[in-house]
Design an enzyme around this catalytic site. Structure first.
Site, PDB file in Angstrom:
ATOM      1  N   LYS A  85       0.857  -1.189   0.000  1.00  0.00           N
ATOM      2  CA  LYS A  85       0.000   0.000   0.000  1.00  0.00           C
ATOM      3  C   LYS A  85       0.887   1.230   0.000  1.00  0.00           C
ATOM      4  CE  LYS A  85      -3.941   2.069   2.488  1.00  0.00           C
ATOM      5  NZ  LYS A  85      -4.884   1.941   3.624  1.00  0.00           N
TER       6      LYS A  85
ATOM      7  N   SER B 225      -9.919   2.260   2.689  1.00  0.00           N
ATOM      8  CA  SER B 225      -8.954   2.977   1.878  1.00  0.00           C
ATOM      9  C   SER B 225      -7.958   2.062   1.155  1.00  0.00           C
ATOM     10  CB  SER B 225      -8.189   3.958   2.752  1.00  0.00           C
ATOM     11  OG  SER B 225      -7.353   3.256   3.669  1.00  0.00           O
TER      12      SER B 225
ATOM     13  N   SER C 266     -10.371  -0.026   6.897  1.00  0.00           N
ATOM     14  CA  SER C 266      -9.716   0.120   5.592  1.00  0.00           C
ATOM     15  C   SER C 266      -9.050  -1.136   5.046  1.00  0.00           C
ATOM     16  CB  SER C 266      -8.677   1.243   5.646  1.00  0.00           C
ATOM     17  OG  SER C 266      -9.307   2.496   5.577  1.00  0.00           O
TER      18      SER C 266
END
Lengths: 484, 481
Positions: A76, A151, A175
């Site tokens: 990420k 997210s 997330s």
């Protein structure tokens, strides 16, 4: 090869059935073909990835390989990785090449994993649809008209589309779990403090936690073996002995007590989601579990409490992005105040600005007690509910998200509707508990549904066991989106 | 009716750790800009603070030394504001739960004019740990501003007093006592030029018995002289303003040493809302009783205790206070006394007299003294046992200062050894009295003044080496018949 588990990939690499360079190239080729449609990655750096693969092959040849050596893993874009552009999904960091590695990145490097690229995400991890990224929305591989969740949407999309073997995410209010649910993959948010936050760009420090996302609980366990562990550079990192997260995978579930909070099965959940969850619970009964009705009476306050505390911390955490030392600076400005205002006005997107304003407001003189202090008190009550519940059950289950993946733009104008998509996940962060999501079926639009499993503190190994046994009995987790 | 001056101080004392309060970067002064700015000092994305235990230990030392409450649990908070030399956009400090609370410091306010010196106890409200900011450099950048983050993250102990001081002299005495103490207990190098000890002074005036007046805060005073000047000017300004019908507005002000005036920097209306909240990156700071005791065991005898002990042992309050004005001086004094046991007054007199005068003349401080405490003590011991006269000792001291050497050898070489042999002195006295029978008769008939004459004669006969006290004694006996 794309459908292989991490365990199988590792075995193939060690048996020289495939080299890490070949495997990495396989993914890079697939990414080149599919990423333009999914936008799951922000940054690719094939040169670095292949160099790491080559080094991994040397380790494999030398016989010093670890379980993840040579396996391509996506990161990420919230994790600082040396020599990688690290944007956190923001224009503010459009030019930030990190000079150092986050703890999580070092752990993967030490394990010999290949960094396949940096995945897209909501800007500064603020969002539940991956639409707030400065680098464009990520598409759900099951239906590219739909969001992947957020997210960690880029990671979820990449894992679901087989654009990496596994990947990392972070979870502040859901997330990891919510995008895992929306993309039909597995994701685990560990107990707060299990994975070091060092080098993970902060959103809300007291809630942020890194975790693995992958195609099965077994894969998550192998990822956890790399990611978890004490790090003295993070004062909130917990000093505990390392554990093998695969150790309990094969334990039978006989006698497992599953708590179902009545609040999670009340209004708000889509009927298609409810159906899939009920079927999953039925499956667990078949596996020998018993069901306990529990209550988390304060969980209904999770969303308002979260939207006081998380923005409060974020407003302060994001102050360092001021255009002075790195990152975006407005090209034209007058005095110092003007430079700050223009750089931040232009560098941050609307959702980030909204949360900075909320956070600034709740911390302001005269409002602090009414909002921040009050929210902290309720946070403790929410955590206390779980302590009480775990006197009667071993794990808690429910939906991860009230609905399956919604359409791009569908909730864009209504932040509160967007915030409510995390209604089942947020309490877990407020309590610091571990939570995970595994695929358990499909809803009305043939979009995946996620089952949330919430464990007691440090019960990750048991949760992985609970998930793995379900995945041995069902095949939801091995379904792949077609027609990409 | 006269005005009463009310003063409270906030002192930023830089703690003498080698590394920063939340990172491993060096705190050494004077390095090239930004060479000591590591990832944490630069506030790169993702970095986290890790508390330096050494800074906490120094805060605990201070708390013990001021008899304060040391919080078993204190909390780091973020103080949020934007400034280019504040890289995170917030300063990590302590707010409602500081590490040290409710201490006190006893100060000696020197005599001024007709007012004699006096002692006063100043209450210390709190002392808390925090990090320093970097520096903005406004010169040499052609209208731009340079940022040096070497200092960012340097540990500070902010020490806040109650508004207990009633004159500039008291404020300066407090600041000096604090300055002595932090160096004494080894938590701060006290270097005011380098900014290791910076004072903010809150000043207000009121009529006695009235509630506190509105205060103005003079920021960043880095010399005691400027502090005195700034307070004097500010007090007069406030009195003039009120007496001319004006009111005082709360403000932060700066003192300009060139003009001797204070000037408002920002008013209360411009004050920041710092949005303090507990720093979620740091756990609450917990200090166990055991840790406190371990640290207490390492503390030296404190200046005030030492001073009281010196007074009990016979020194004047003034001498005791001078000798405890710096740890190095007190240590030197005690090492001297070790060499000349029981001679506390003699040692004090010499240290405050000869030694201080010579140091002053040569522009040295006690740590640079060319004579060691052992050398000095060796000399004073010889005064005490009558080997050398006071004036002879001064001669030895001067040689020792420039050329070094041991007292006994120098006394010997210079032939300054006194005659303390009673028989020898008696013999001289007998001879003098015999040779001056007429004067002896006069003396015995009441002309006391002749005593000096006999002393002079005897001294001369001994070539100045007779022990004067012995000589006097023997003369008195013999003259009495």
């Amino acid at each position: 090869m794309l459908e292989s588990s991490l365990q199988q990939l590792g075995a193939a690499l060690r048996a020289k059935k495939i080299s890490s360079v070949e495997l990495t190239q396989l993914y890079l080729d697939r990414m080149a073909r599919l990423n333009p449609r999914l936008n799951a990655y922000i940054t690719l750096n094939p040169e670095i990835s292949l160099a790491q693969a080559k080094a991994a092959d040397a380790r494999l040849a030398a016989g010093t390989a670890e379980p993840l050596t040579g396996i391509p893993v996506a990161q990420k874009d919230i994790f600082c990785a040396k020599d990688w552009l690290t944007t956190c999904g923001s224009k503010m960091l459009h030019n930030f090449v990190s000079p150092y590695d986050a703890h999580i990145i070092s752990q993967f490097n030490n394990a010999g994993a290949v960094n396949l690229g940096k995945t897209n995400m909501d800007e500064f991890a603020m969002g539940s649809s991956n639409e707030t990224s400065h680098y464009g929305p990520v598409k759900n591989p099951w239906d590219t008209q739909r969001v992947p969740g957020g997210s960690s949407g880029g990671t979820a999309s990449a894992v679901a589309a087989r654009l990496c073997a596994a990947a990392t995410g972070t979870d502040t209010g859901g997330s990891i779990r919510q995008p895992a649910a929306l993309c039909g993959i597995s994701g685990l948010k560990p107990t707060y403090g299990v994975c070091s936050r060092y080098g993970m760009i902060a959103f809300a420090s007291s809630l942020d936690q890194a975790g693995p996302m992958g195609r099965s609980a077994e894969d998550l366990a192998l990822m956890m073996n790399v990611m978890a562990g004490f790090d003295e550079r993070d004062s909130t990192s917990l000093q505990r002995d390392n554990e093998d997260y695969t150790r309990d995978l094969n334990k039978p579930l006989t006698g497992l007590r599953i708590g179902l909070p009545k609040e999670f099965f009340a209004e708000g959940m889509g009927s298609d989601v409810a159906k899939a969850i009920e079927a999953a619970i039925a499956e667990y009964k078949k596996l020998g579990a018993t069901i306990v009705d529990i209550s988390l009476p304060n969980s209904k306050l999770s969303v308002p409490v979260y939207y006081v505390l998380a923005p409060a911390e974020a407003s302060s955490n994001l102050s360092r992005f001021d255009g002075v030392r790195y990152g975006y600076r407005a090209p034209e400005y007058g005095d110092l105040a003007d430079m700050y205002e223009k750089s931040r006005a232009q560098g941050f997107g609307a959702e980030v600005k909204r949360r900075i304003m909320i956070g600034t407001y709740v911390l302001s003189h005269g409002y602090y007690d009414a909002y921040y202090i009050k929210a902290q008190k309720i946070r403790r009550l929410i955590a206390q509910d779980f302590v009480e519940a775990y006197k009667h059950c071993d794990v808690i289950m429910g939906p991860t998200s009230p609905s399956t993946a919604f359409k791009l733009g569908e909730k864009g104008d209504d932040p509160v509707q967007m915030y409510l998509s995390d209604i089942y996940t947020i309490a877990v962060n407020l309590a610091g508990l571990p939570g995970m999501s595994i695929p358990c079926g499909f809803g009305d639009n043939n979009m995946p549904v996620g089952l949330q499993i919430i464990g007691n503190y440090f019960d990750e190994a048991r949760m992985l066991n609970v998930a793995h046994q379900y995945q041995l009995a069902t095949d939801w987790h091995s379904r792949a989106p077609q027609g990409l | 009716m006269t005005w009463e001056i009310v003063i409270g101080l906030e002192v930023h004392s830089q703690l003498s750790t080698n590394t920063k309060i939340f990172s491993g970067a060096s705190t050494a002064f004077g390095a090239e800009p930004n060479t000591q700015a590591d990832a944490v000092s630069l506030a790169l994305p993702g970095v986290l603070p890790v508390l330096n235990k050494g800074a906490v230990e120094r805060a605990i030392k201070f708390g013990i030394a001021t008899g304060a409450h040391i919080a078993p649990r204190s909390v780091f908070a973020r103080k949020n504001y934007f400034y280019p030399d504040l890289p995170k956009g917030y300063q990590i400090s302590q707010f409602d739960l500081p590490v040290v609370g409710n201490g006190q410091l006893v100060i000696q306010v020197p005599a001024q004019g007709k007012q004699p010196a006096y002692e006063k106890t100043v209450r210390i409200t709190r002392a808390h740990l925090e990090e320093d900011a970097g520096k903005s450099l406004h010169e040499d950048f052609h209208g731009m501003t340079g940022i040096d983050l070497n200092r960012a993250g340097t540990p500070l102990l902010e020490i806040v007093s109650e508004p207990d001081m009633r004159s500039a002299a008291e404020a300066v005495a407090y600041a000096k006592a604090l300055h002595t103490l932090v160096q004494w207990i080894g938590i701060c190098d006290g270097n005011m030029q380098e900014g290791s000890f910076r004072c903010d002074v809150n000043v207000s005036v009121r009529k006695p018995g009235q509630p506190l007046g509105t205060r103005r805060e003079i920021k960043n005073l880095n010399s005691f002289k400027f502090m005195q000047q700034a307070i004097d000017y500010e007090v007069q300004w406030q009195i003039d303003t009120i007496e001319n019908g004006g009111t005082i507005q709360q403000a932060t002000i700066l003192f300009n040493p060139d003009t001797g005036e204070t000037r408002a920097m920002r008013s209360k209306e411009d004050a920041h809302d710092y949005r303090y909240f507990p720093d979620p990156d740091l756990l609450p700071l917990e200090i166990s009783e055991e840790w406190k005791q371990q640290i207490a065991a390492t503390l030296p005898e404190l200046p005030h205790t030492k001073q009281a002990r010196y007074q009990e042992q016979g020194l004047s309050a003034y001498d005791a206070s001078v000798l405890t004005s710096a740890r190095a001086l007190a240590d030197f004094f005690e090492a001297t006394l070790d060499e000349a046991p029981g001679q506390i007054k003699l040692c004090a007199n010499w240290l405050i007299g000869e030694v201080s005068a010579q140091l002053n003349r040569d522009g040295l401080d006690i740590a640079q003294c060319p004579i060691s405490a052992q050398q000095l003590g060796g000399l004073l011991k010889r005064i005490a046992d009558n080997t050398v006269s006071n004036s002879g000792a001064k001669e030895v001291f001067r040689t020792m200062w420039t050329e070094g050497g041991d007292a006994d050898a120098l006394i010997e070489a210079k032939g300054l050894k006194q005659v303390s042999d009673t028989g020898a002195i008696e013999k001289i006295v007998d001879e003098i009295l015999a040779a001056n029978a007429d004067k002896v008769a006069e003396y015995r008939s009441g002309k006391d003044k002749l005593f000096g004459f006999f002393v002079g004669q005897a001294m001369k006969a001994s070539q100045g080496k007779a022990n004067p006290a012995q000589l006097n004694e023997i003369l008195k006996q013999k003259l009495a018949g």
